[in-house]
Design an enzyme around this catalytic site. Sequence first.
Site, short mmCIF file in Angstrom:
data_model
loop_
_atom_site.label_atom_id
_atom_site.label_comp_id
_atom_site.label_asym_id
_atom_site.label_seq_id
_atom_site.Cartn_x
_atom_site.Cartn_y
_atom_site.Cartn_z
N ARG A 16 0.84 -1.21 0.00
CA ARG A 16 0.00 0.00 0.00
C ARG A 16 0.88 1.26 0.00
NH1 ARG A 16 -0.71 4.65 2.73
NH2 ARG A 16 -0.51 3.60 4.73
N ASP A 17 1.48 1.57 1.14
CA ASP A 17 2.26 2.81 1.24
C ASP A 17 3.46 2.75 0.30
OD1 ASP A 17 3.44 5.16 2.21
OD2 ASP A 17 2.87 4.73 4.27
N HIS A 207 3.37 4.10 12.92
CA HIS A 207 3.63 4.10 11.48
C HIS A 207 4.65 5.21 11.23
CE1 HIS A 207 2.22 3.87 7.15
NE2 HIS A 207 2.77 5.06 7.16
N HIS A 209 7.78 7.20 9.16
CA HIS A 209 8.56 7.48 7.96
C HIS A 209 9.92 7.98 8.44
CE1 HIS A 209 5.60 6.98 4.63
NE2 HIS A 209 4.81 6.90 5.69
N CYS A 240 3.59 9.66 1.17
CA CYS A 240 2.26 10.12 0.78
C CYS A 240 2.36 11.11 -0.36
CB CYS A 240 1.57 10.76 1.99
SG CYS A 240 -0.06 11.42 1.56
N ASN A 249 9.03 4.92 4.19
CA ASN A 249 8.70 4.31 5.48
C ASN A 249 9.96 3.80 6.20
OD1 ASN A 249 6.01 3.63 3.80
ND2 ASN A 249 5.57 3.66 5.99
N1 COA Z 1 -12.79 3.84 -3.71
C1 COA Z 1 -12.93 3.91 -5.05
N2 COA Z 1 -13.45 4.98 -5.69
C2 COA Z 1 -13.85 6.01 -4.93
C3 COA Z 1 -13.75 5.99 -3.53
C4 COA Z 1 -13.20 4.84 -2.92
N3 COA Z 1 -13.04 4.76 -1.60
N4 COA Z 1 -14.25 7.14 -3.04
C5 COA Z 1 -14.66 7.88 -4.10
N5 COA Z 1 -14.43 7.19 -5.24
C6 COA Z 1 -14.68 7.62 -6.62
C7 COA Z 1 -16.07 8.17 -6.81
O1 COA Z 1 -16.97 7.16 -7.11
C8 COA Z 1 -15.86 9.13 -7.94
O2 COA Z 1 -15.74 8.38 -9.15
P1 COA Z 1 -16.19 8.98 -10.57
O3 COA Z 1 -15.23 10.08 -10.86
O4 COA Z 1 -16.05 7.82 -11.48
O5 COA Z 1 -17.60 9.45 -10.36
C9 COA Z 1 -14.48 9.71 -7.68
O6 COA Z 1 -13.79 8.72 -6.88
C10 COA Z 1 -14.54 11.01 -6.91
O7 COA Z 1 -15.38 10.84 -5.78
P2 COA Z 1 -15.60 11.95 -4.64
O8 COA Z 1 -16.50 11.41 -3.61
O9 COA Z 1 -15.96 13.26 -5.31
O10 COA Z 1 -14.17 12.03 -3.99
P3 COA Z 1 -13.10 13.21 -4.02
O11 COA Z 1 -12.59 13.44 -5.38
O12 COA Z 1 -13.64 14.35 -3.23
O13 COA Z 1 -11.92 12.50 -3.19
C11 COA Z 1 -11.35 10.78 -1.60
C12 COA Z 1 -12.13 12.07 -1.85
C13 COA Z 1 -11.33 10.53 -0.10
C14 COA Z 1 -12.06 9.65 -2.32
C15 COA Z 1 -9.91 10.96 -2.16
O14 COA Z 1 -9.37 12.16 -1.68
C16 COA Z 1 -9.01 9.81 -1.83
O15 COA Z 1 -9.17 8.72 -2.34
N6 COA Z 1 -8.00 10.05 -0.93
C17 COA Z 1 -7.07 9.04 -0.52
C18 COA Z 1 -5.67 9.52 -0.75
C19 COA Z 1 -4.66 8.50 -0.27
O16 COA Z 1 -4.82 7.33 -0.45
N7 COA Z 1 -3.56 9.01 0.34
C20 COA Z 1 -2.50 8.17 0.82
C21 COA Z 1 -2.86 7.33 1.98
S1 COA Z 1 -3.15 8.20 3.47
ZN ZN Z 2 2.80 6.27 5.47
#
Ligand code: COA
Ligand code: ZN
Length: 311
Positions: A16-17, A207, A209, A240, A249
């Site tokens: 993942r990370d 966790h 880094h 990240c 990490n």
């Molecule tokens: N898994 C898969 N798809 C997802 C999802 C999830 N958990 N959450 C939202 N989506 C999809 C939506 O269905 C939408 O798809 P579309 O464009 O096909 O319609 C799209 O992503 C945008 O959805 P939205 O609710 O508007 O999300 P957003 O753009 O505001 O983003 C998060 C919010 C939380 C989904 C996003 O910021 C994110 O995934 N962050 C994680 C970042 C990360 O992993 N960082 C490192 C680890 S800490």
């Molecule tokens: Zn991390």
Amino acid sequence: MTNWPRRVTVIDVTPRDGLQDACGEISTLQKVQLIQELYAAGVPSVEVTSFVSPRWIPRLSDAEAVARGVAEYPGTIGLIPNFKGYQIALKSGVKAVTFVVSASQRHQQDNLRMSLERSLEELRQIHSANEGAGMQIRGAISCSFGSPYSEENITATQVARIARELVASGVSELGLADTVGVGTPQCVSEVIDEVRKALPQIPLVLHLHDRYGIALGNAVVALERGVTRFETALGGLGGCPYAPNAPGNLNTETFVFWMHRMGIQTGVHLPALASTREWLLNALNTSAEAGVAAGEDQPSRHEYDEDLASE
Ligand code: COA
Ligand code: ZN
């Protein structure tokens, strides 16, 4: 006299990370093989992917396929940012999810695109949907030991308050993350003590880094305080993409080596881990001891790097 633990649990977060922002290409099948090899080396728990928006983390857009490919293993974890992630995780067969929030307001917004309050609402929804489903819900607080942004000051009291809210909303294990590798032994011990004071019963996970080896110093003070669960990544990969200049990490091999030298058991076979590391770095076409995330070559906007440069 310090009461060192006799055994620690290594939770490997490489798939993942380590891969969420990796430079090289790696296929779904290779990710599955990586996880299988980690388990074969004796790692008891692996964060296998994250169920996040593929728009924001394209490298993990095969999350469901990876999770299904390793569904028979115990201790598999998937990171989730929202209810949608929980629903996909549940179908995919992971045994636990890590619900992530950030102690940094700006990182919370950049990384999750929602406020902390909104995140907590998502968590409560997950918690009630999970009654009956019985998946373990872990919580994690990014930037627990410092923010990527110099204007933000993260205090131990703030982290303990968020920790209390996560636990009140249903998490049964709590990760404290040094997302940008700025923690020091002093601040790590202060935050652990404050969280422990607020939540004496909650199992803590660290966790870390790493910058220049300080993660190991931070791990040792956490060990002294009885923390026995640590998240690490092979070859020091990781970081990240939504935190500027996040380094890699804490390295799994280095951590396991240190634990064994300290007489603390991990159940992990170090030579097997080392050969998996070699295989992975080869597959990614990355040199050994990655140790830093992509982005290190960019001009540093990081106050801590500037501090170092002036020393
Ligand atoms: N898994 C898969 N798809 C997802 C999802 C999830 N958990 N959450 C939202 N989506 C999809 C939506 O269905 C939408 O798809 P579309 O464009 O096909 O319609 C799209 O992503 C945008 O959805 P939205 O609710 O508007 O999300 P957003 O753009 O505001 O983003 C998060 C919010 C939380 C989904 C996003 O910021 C994110 O995934 N962050 C994680 C970042 C990360 O992993 N960082 C490192 C680890 S800490
Ligand atoms: Zn991390």
